[in-house]
Write an enzyme that holds these catalytic residues in place. Structure first.
Site, mmCIF file in Angstrom:
data_model
loop_
_atom_site.group_PDB
_atom_site.id
_atom_site.type_symbol
_atom_site.label_atom_id
_atom_site.label_comp_id
_atom_site.label_asym_id
_atom_site.label_seq_id
_atom_site.Cartn_x
_atom_site.Cartn_y
_atom_site.Cartn_z
ATOM 1 N N ASP A 9 1.005 -1.128 0.223
ATOM 2 C CA ASP A 9 -0.225 0.249 0.168
ATOM 3 C C ASP A 9 0.554 1.526 0.250
ATOM 4 O O ASP A 9 1.522 1.583 0.914
ATOM 5 C CB ASP A 9 -0.859 0.088 1.521
ATOM 6 C CG ASP A 9 -1.568 0.719 1.059
ATOM 7 O OD1 ASP A 9 -1.793 2.138 0.545
ATOM 8 O OD2 ASP A 9 -2.416 1.018 2.485
ATOM 9 N N ILE A 10 0.698 1.981 -0.879
ATOM 10 C CA ILE A 10 1.530 3.230 -1.140
ATOM 11 C C ILE A 10 1.555 4.097 0.064
ATOM 12 O O ILE A 10 2.791 5.093 0.414
ATOM 13 C CB ILE A 10 0.840 3.905 -2.385
ATOM 14 C CG1 ILE A 10 2.636 4.777 -3.114
ATOM 15 C CG2 ILE A 10 -0.143 4.214 -2.203
ATOM 16 C CD1 ILE A 10 2.484 5.175 -4.599
ATOM 17 N N ASN A 23 -7.652 12.080 -10.672
ATOM 18 C CA ASN A 23 -9.172 12.172 -11.881
ATOM 19 C C ASN A 23 -8.325 13.777 -11.886
ATOM 20 O O ASN A 23 -7.557 14.447 -11.466
ATOM 21 C CB ASN A 23 -9.655 11.946 -12.100
ATOM 22 C CG ASN A 23 -10.502 12.166 -10.624
ATOM 23 O OD1 ASN A 23 -11.117 13.901 -10.603
ATOM 24 N ND2 ASN A 23 -11.680 11.252 -10.072
ATOM 25 N N GLY A 31 -9.511 3.198 -6.120
ATOM 26 C CA GLY A 31 -8.452 3.505 -6.407
ATOM 27 C C GLY A 31 -7.357 3.471 -5.315
ATOM 28 O O GLY A 31 -8.058 3.530 -3.936
ATOM 29 N N ASP A 33 -6.159 6.351 -5.388
ATOM 30 C CA ASP A 33 -7.018 7.777 -5.301
ATOM 31 C C ASP A 33 -7.688 8.183 -3.582
ATOM 32 O O ASP A 33 -6.956 8.986 -2.522
ATOM 33 C CB ASP A 33 -7.747 8.393 -6.395
ATOM 34 C CG ASP A 33 -7.896 10.238 -6.056
ATOM 35 O OD1 ASP A 33 -7.259 10.711 -5.385
ATOM 36 O OD2 ASP A 33 -8.813 10.925 -6.891
HETATM 37 N N1 AR6 Z 1 -1.097 1.406 -3.087
HETATM 38 C C1 AR6 Z 1 -0.650 1.250 -3.847
HETATM 39 N N2 AR6 Z 1 -1.120 0.949 -5.767
HETATM 40 C C2 AR6 Z 1 -2.938 0.889 -5.735
HETATM 41 C C3 AR6 Z 1 -3.630 1.197 -3.933
HETATM 42 C C4 AR6 Z 1 -3.103 1.386 -2.653
HETATM 43 N N3 AR6 Z 1 -3.089 1.570 -1.607
HETATM 44 N N4 AR6 Z 1 -4.654 1.355 -4.402
HETATM 45 C C5 AR6 Z 1 -4.565 0.570 -5.753
HETATM 46 N N5 AR6 Z 1 -3.480 0.630 -6.347
HETATM 47 P P1 AR6 Z 1 -6.606 3.094 -10.035
HETATM 48 P P2 AR6 Z 1 -5.840 4.589 -12.561
HETATM 49 C C6 AR6 Z 1 -2.937 0.469 -7.833
HETATM 50 O O1 AR6 Z 1 -7.747 2.394 -10.117
HETATM 51 O O2 AR6 Z 1 -5.446 3.438 -13.090
HETATM 52 C C7 AR6 Z 1 -9.514 7.248 -9.265
HETATM 53 O O3 AR6 Z 1 -10.555 6.603 -9.154
HETATM 54 C C8 AR6 Z 1 -4.220 -0.416 -9.259
HETATM 55 O O4 AR6 Z 1 -4.278 -1.915 -8.329
HETATM 56 O O5 AR6 Z 1 -5.768 4.179 -8.937
HETATM 57 O O6 AR6 Z 1 -4.813 5.844 -13.235
HETATM 58 C C9 AR6 Z 1 -8.801 8.551 -9.724
HETATM 59 O O7 AR6 Z 1 -9.602 9.180 -9.228
HETATM 60 C C10 AR6 Z 1 -3.274 0.126 -9.410
HETATM 61 O O8 AR6 Z 1 -2.614 -1.380 -10.155
HETATM 62 O O9 AR6 Z 1 -5.603 4.831 -11.184
HETATM 63 C C11 AR6 Z 1 -9.800 7.928 -11.149
HETATM 64 O O10 AR6 Z 1 -10.528 8.709 -11.581
HETATM 65 C C12 AR6 Z 1 -2.900 1.284 -9.889
HETATM 66 O O11 AR6 Z 1 -3.026 1.916 -8.321
HETATM 67 C C13 AR6 Z 1 -9.068 6.870 -11.951
HETATM 68 O O12 AR6 Z 1 -9.059 6.289 -10.713
HETATM 69 C C14 AR6 Z 1 -3.481 2.198 -10.707
HETATM 70 O O13 AR6 Z 1 -4.763 2.722 -10.286
HETATM 71 C C15 AR6 Z 1 -7.792 6.445 -12.168
HETATM 72 O O14 AR6 Z 1 -7.594 5.188 -12.726
#
Ligand code: AR6
Length: 173
Positions: A9-10, A23, A31, A33
């Site tokens: 978890d980042i 976004n 996610g 964010d």
């Molecule tokens: N720590 C590290 N990586 C993570 C974590 C975490 N806690 N949670 C998820 N990931 P995403 P995007 C990974 O969907 O595709 C949001 O709603 C996840 O498994 O978070 O750029 C924003 O507000 C994946 O590999 O980002 C935008 O609307 C990676 O992080 C939209 O999602 C990115 O997944 C952005 O979409």
């Protein structure tokens, strides 16, 4: 520049700056964010709202980056960036490259020595995982001499993603 992979978890990574895959609204989402805003507390949203009310009335453009406080997180700053939504028919790869570049430039301006990246666009935005990791590693490598950042931590969320990073890092630069 030292490049390391640390699965998990980042929000728990101890670096100067963590990158948020946000976004354009900068007002939160799911996610990574959602996780960053939950763990960092309301100060981050207050800061992004202030940015929207001042220099970013139309939001943050795709491929760009901007920093705020990290609230209660161990990091000092959150660098918000907006990855492109994947679309087979359109080449948006340069925008994903731009995310990593701009984040490192912003980190450099802040004086951050260490930066952690999630895999931008690899979740809700649908980017193929192998290419998302290739862009991440290759772009960061290409910036190694252009910025003073000393350490970059790639933070895959799953074991399969971790393998992709290790494979990409093992390739010749
Ligand atoms: N720590 C590290 N990586 C993570 C974590 C975490 N806690 N949670 C998820 N990931 P995403 P995007 C990974 O969907 O595709 C949001 O709603 C996840 O498994 O978070 O750029 C924003 O507000 C994946 O590999 O980002 C935008 O609307 C990676 O992080 C939209 O999602 C990115 O997944 C952005 O979409």
């Amino acid at each position: 520049m030292e490049l390391v992979v640390q699965r998990g978890d980042i929000t728990t990574v101890e670096v100067d700056a963590i990158v948020n895959a946000a976004n354009s609204t900068l007002l939160g989402g799911g996610g990574v964010d959602g996780a960053i805003h939950r763990a960092g507390g309301p100060e981050i949203l207050e800061a992004t709202k202030a940015l929207r009310a001042s220099e970013l009335p139309d939001g943050l453009p795709t491929g760009d980056a901007v920093a705020t406080t990290a609230g209660r997180l161990p990091a000092r700053w959150v660098i918000h960036t907006v990855g492109p939504v994947y679309a087979k028919t359109k080449d948006r790869r340069h925008l994903l490259v731009s995310c990593y570049r701009r984040c490192l430039e912003v980190a450099d301006e802040l004086g951050a020595n260490s930066v952690a990246f999630p895999t931008i666009s690899a979740g809700v935005y649908g980017w193929p995982h192998d290419d998302a990791v290739a862009v991440a590693v290759d772009t960061v490598r290409s910036m190694a001499l252009a910025v003073a950042v000393e350490k970059v931590v790639f933070v895959p969320f799953s074991e399969t993603m971790e393998t992709l990073y290790n494979d990409q890092l093992a390739k010749e630069a």
